[in-house]
Write a protein that holds these residues in place. Structure first.
Motif, PDB file in Angstrom:
ATOM      1  N   SER A  96       0.829  -1.209   0.000  1.00  0.00           N
ATOM      2  CA  SER A  96       0.000   0.000   0.000  1.00  0.00           C
ATOM      3  C   SER A  96       0.866   1.263   0.000  1.00  0.00           C
ATOM      4  O   SER A  96       2.046   1.219   0.334  1.00  0.00           O
ATOM      5  CB  SER A  96      -0.929   0.016   1.213  1.00  0.00           C
ATOM      6  OG  SER A  96      -0.179   0.131   2.400  1.00  0.00           O
ATOM      7  N   ARG A  98       0.214   5.892   0.215  1.00  0.00           N
ATOM      8  CA  ARG A  98      -0.689   7.048   0.270  1.00  0.00           C
ATOM      9  C   ARG A  98       0.084   8.260  -0.217  1.00  0.00           C
ATOM     10  O   ARG A  98       1.102   8.639   0.359  1.00  0.00           O
ATOM     11  CB  ARG A  98      -1.214   7.283   1.677  1.00  0.00           C
ATOM     12  CG  ARG A  98      -2.375   8.269   1.713  1.00  0.00           C
ATOM     13  CD  ARG A  98      -3.163   8.188   3.010  1.00  0.00           C
ATOM     14  NE  ARG A  98      -2.357   8.596   4.134  1.00  0.00           N
ATOM     15  CZ  ARG A  98      -2.520   9.736   4.795  1.00  0.00           C
ATOM     16  NH1 ARG A  98      -3.455  10.579   4.439  1.00  0.00           N
ATOM     17  NH2 ARG A  98      -1.749  10.027   5.817  1.00  0.00           N
ATOM     18  N   LEU A 117      -4.335  10.626  -1.882  1.00  0.00           N
ATOM     19  CA  LEU A 117      -4.843   9.523  -2.696  1.00  0.00           C
ATOM     20  C   LEU A 117      -4.128   8.260  -2.250  1.00  0.00           C
ATOM     21  O   LEU A 117      -2.901   8.198  -2.287  1.00  0.00           O
ATOM     22  CB  LEU A 117      -4.602   9.787  -4.185  1.00  0.00           C
ATOM     23  CG  LEU A 117      -5.030   8.700  -5.161  1.00  0.00           C
ATOM     24  CD1 LEU A 117      -6.537   8.437  -5.065  1.00  0.00           C
ATOM     25  CD2 LEU A 117      -4.649   9.074  -6.580  1.00  0.00           C
ATOM     26  N   SER A 120      -5.763   2.211  -2.200  1.00  0.00           N
ATOM     27  CA  SER A 120      -7.108   1.633  -2.211  1.00  0.00           C
ATOM     28  C   SER A 120      -8.087   2.475  -3.029  1.00  0.00           C
ATOM     29  O   SER A 120      -9.229   2.063  -3.238  1.00  0.00           O
ATOM     30  CB  SER A 120      -7.629   1.526  -0.776  1.00  0.00           C
ATOM     31  OG  SER A 120      -7.749   2.818  -0.206  1.00  0.00           O
ATOM     32  N   LEU A 122      -8.960   5.520  -2.008  1.00  0.00           N
ATOM     33  CA  LEU A 122      -9.546   6.478  -1.075  1.00  0.00           C
ATOM     34  C   LEU A 122      -8.910   7.853  -1.286  1.00  0.00           C
ATOM     35  O   LEU A 122      -7.686   7.988  -1.298  1.00  0.00           O
ATOM     36  CB  LEU A 122      -9.323   6.003   0.353  1.00  0.00           C
ATOM     37  CG  LEU A 122      -9.926   6.859   1.459  1.00  0.00           C
ATOM     38  CD1 LEU A 122     -11.454   6.859   1.340  1.00  0.00           C
ATOM     39  CD2 LEU A 122      -9.499   6.349   2.811  1.00  0.00           C
ATOM     40  N   ARG A 123      -9.761   8.849  -1.442  1.00  0.00           N
ATOM     41  CA  ARG A 123      -9.303  10.232  -1.655  1.00  0.00           C
ATOM     42  C   ARG A 123      -9.615  11.047  -0.417  1.00  0.00           C
ATOM     43  O   ARG A 123     -10.661  10.875   0.194  1.00  0.00           O
ATOM     44  CB  ARG A 123     -10.010  10.832  -2.858  1.00  0.00           C
ATOM     45  CG  ARG A 123      -9.740  10.078  -4.122  1.00  0.00           C
ATOM     46  CD  ARG A 123     -10.651  10.553  -5.227  1.00  0.00           C
ATOM     47  NE  ARG A 123     -10.313   9.849  -6.463  1.00  0.00           N
ATOM     48  CZ  ARG A 123     -10.889  10.097  -7.614  1.00  0.00           C
ATOM     49  NH1 ARG A 123     -11.820  11.018  -7.712  1.00  0.00           N
ATOM     50  NH2 ARG A 123     -10.524   9.432  -8.675  1.00  0.00           N
ATOM     51  N   GLY A 124      -8.717  11.967  -0.091  1.00  0.00           N
ATOM     52  CA  GLY A 124      -8.931  12.777   1.108  1.00  0.00           C
ATOM     53  C   GLY A 124      -8.612  14.236   0.867  1.00  0.00           C
ATOM     54  O   GLY A 124      -7.785  14.579   0.027  1.00  0.00           O
ATOM     55  N   GLU A 128     -15.215  18.042   1.652  1.00  0.00           N
ATOM     56  CA  GLU A 128     -15.726  16.982   0.769  1.00  0.00           C
ATOM     57  C   GLU A 128     -15.775  17.401  -0.692  1.00  0.00           C
ATOM     58  O   GLU A 128     -15.542  16.599  -1.582  1.00  0.00           O
ATOM     59  CB  GLU A 128     -17.122  16.589   1.241  1.00  0.00           C
ATOM     60  CG  GLU A 128     -17.674  15.367   0.536  1.00  0.00           C
ATOM     61  CD  GLU A 128     -19.006  14.941   1.099  1.00  0.00           C
ATOM     62  OE1 GLU A 128     -19.887  14.615   0.289  1.00  0.00           O
ATOM     63  OE2 GLU A 128     -19.147  14.941   2.325  1.00  0.00           O
ATOM     64  N   TRP A 131     -12.585  16.956  -3.996  1.00  0.00           N
ATOM     65  CA  TRP A 131     -12.264  15.917  -4.971  1.00  0.00           C
ATOM     66  C   TRP A 131     -13.462  15.770  -5.852  1.00  0.00           C
ATOM     67  O   TRP A 131     -13.834  15.160  -6.599  1.00  0.00           O
ATOM     68  CB  TRP A 131     -11.914  14.601  -4.304  1.00  0.00           C
ATOM     69  CG  TRP A 131     -10.449  14.422  -4.075  1.00  0.00           C
ATOM     70  CD1 TRP A 131      -9.786  14.690  -2.930  1.00  0.00           C
ATOM     71  CD2 TRP A 131      -9.477  13.915  -4.999  1.00  0.00           C
ATOM     72  NE1 TRP A 131      -8.460  14.382  -3.073  1.00  0.00           N
ATOM     73  CE2 TRP A 131      -8.233  13.903  -4.327  1.00  0.00           C
ATOM     74  CE3 TRP A 131      -9.509  13.491  -6.312  1.00  0.00           C
ATOM     75  CZ2 TRP A 131      -7.053  13.471  -4.914  1.00  0.00           C
ATOM     76  CZ3 TRP A 131      -8.343  13.056  -6.899  1.00  0.00           C
ATOM     77  CH2 TRP A 131      -7.136  13.051  -6.218  1.00  0.00           C
TER      78      TRP A 131
END
Length: 131
Positions: A96, A98, A117, A120, A122-124, A128, A131
């Motif tokens: 993995s 990030r 990013l 997996s 998953l975007r942060g 909200e 992205w």
């Protein structure tokens, strides 16, 4: 001596014009700045996705993310002033990673903050809508 009739603007007309310009500027300038920030944010997002694709190819050929280095570290990639610093949020693990895009320069004021990013998908971000 005749009456002189000037062909200029009256003070009232001038004040109305200046007021209209001020109101339009007050509305247009913040909207334009947000448009520029959004375009620069999209460029950073695009760069994160490109780096993720690079890392997936690396993982496919080596079976791990360990030892991977990124081919570029700023967004935008080509020329211009760097608006985001790209890199790993933490060192990649065997299975993995990030990635993050940390804002620089004028983007440091952006409400979205650091974009992330993960492997997996998953975007942060701080908000909200970013992205």
């Amino acid at each position: 001596m005749g009456v002189w009739r000037g062909r200029g603007f009256t003070l009232v007309e001038l004040l109305v014009a200046v007021t209209l310009i001020g109101v339009l500027s007050a509305i247009a300038l913040p909207t334009y700045r947000e448009y520029i920030r959004r375009a620069q944010r999209v460029d950073a997002q695009k760069s994160l996705v490109e780096l993720a694709q690079f890392l997936e190819r690396y993982h496919t050929s080596r079976g791990t993310y360990l030892g991977a280095s990124l081919p570029f570290d700023t967004a935008p990639r080509e020329g211009g002033v760097a608006r985001y610093r790209l890199g790993f949020a933490e060192p990649p693990q065997a299975s993995s990673y990030r990635l993050q895009a940390a804002p620089l320069d004028t983007m440091a004021e952006d409400a979205c903050g650091v974009l992330t990013l993960a492997s997996s998908g998953l975007r942060g971000a701080a908000a909200e809508r970013c992205w």
